[in-house]
Scaffold this active site. Sequence first.
Site, PDB file in Angstrom:
ATOM      1  N   HIS A  65      22.535 -10.847  63.995  1.00 27.43           N
ATOM      2  CA  HIS A  65      22.767 -11.950  64.921  1.00 27.43           C
ATOM      3  C   HIS A  65      21.508 -12.195  65.750  1.00 27.43           C
ATOM      4  CE1 HIS A  65      27.445 -11.597  64.854  1.00 27.43           C
ATOM      5  NE2 HIS A  65      26.922 -11.800  63.667  1.00 27.43           N
ATOM      6  N   GLU A  67      21.030 -12.443  68.941  1.00 28.33           N
ATOM      7  CA  GLU A  67      20.877 -11.546  70.089  1.00 28.33           C
ATOM      8  C   GLU A  67      20.328 -10.193  69.654  1.00 28.33           C
ATOM      9  OE1 GLU A  67      25.181 -13.176  70.458  1.00 28.33           O
ATOM     10  OE2 GLU A  67      23.654 -13.042  68.897  1.00 28.33           O
ATOM     11  N   CYS A  93      29.244 -11.812  70.113  1.00 23.57           N
ATOM     12  CA  CYS A  93      30.356 -11.042  69.552  1.00 23.57           C
ATOM     13  C   CYS A  93      30.407  -9.671  70.237  1.00 23.57           C
ATOM     14  CB  CYS A  93      30.166 -10.884  68.037  1.00 23.57           C
ATOM     15  SG  CYS A  93      28.800  -9.773  67.591  1.00 23.57           S
ATOM     16  N   CYS A  96      27.206  -7.456  69.562  1.00 27.48           N
ATOM     17  CA  CYS A  96      26.042  -7.900  70.330  1.00 27.48           C
ATOM     18  C   CYS A  96      26.245  -7.641  71.822  1.00 27.48           C
ATOM     19  CB  CYS A  96      25.737  -9.372  70.067  1.00 27.48           C
ATOM     20  SG  CYS A  96      25.042  -9.638  68.421  1.00 27.48           S
TER      21      CYS A  96
END
Length: 134
Positions: A65, A67, A93, A96
């Site tokens: 992801h 992040e 999420c 993260c």
Amino acid sequence: MSKFDDKYMRMAAIWATNSYCKRRQVGALIVKDRMIISDGYNGTPSGFENICEDENGVTKPYVLHAEANAISKVAQSGNSSEGATLYVTASPCMECAKLIIQSGIRRVVYRDEYRLTDGIDLLRRAGIEVEKID
């Protein structure tokens, strides 16, 4: 909301266009003292093919992801994300959110709501300031 929030979010959205993912392109910036100290977008790990989805259009399990990429990058750079703000085009999420908490980021600004809110809930529980902007 700071006067820079909108500008940094627009920059994160532009950065998202670097992603090779077809289902969703996400961009992230880590900002500290009005300086961008890291950036990331969702995609495969370094050295992998730039294909995020399988033949059925499902995201491959090893796609990182935005992040996670930004936090990994700041860790390699020698900069500290302690007290920083993360701008991300989609709400984080759960996985993260855990990285954000551990990295010392104090504020998360996001644009698009994800269908699950457990990541945002965890950030708030950890005392991290969370703000949604359009």
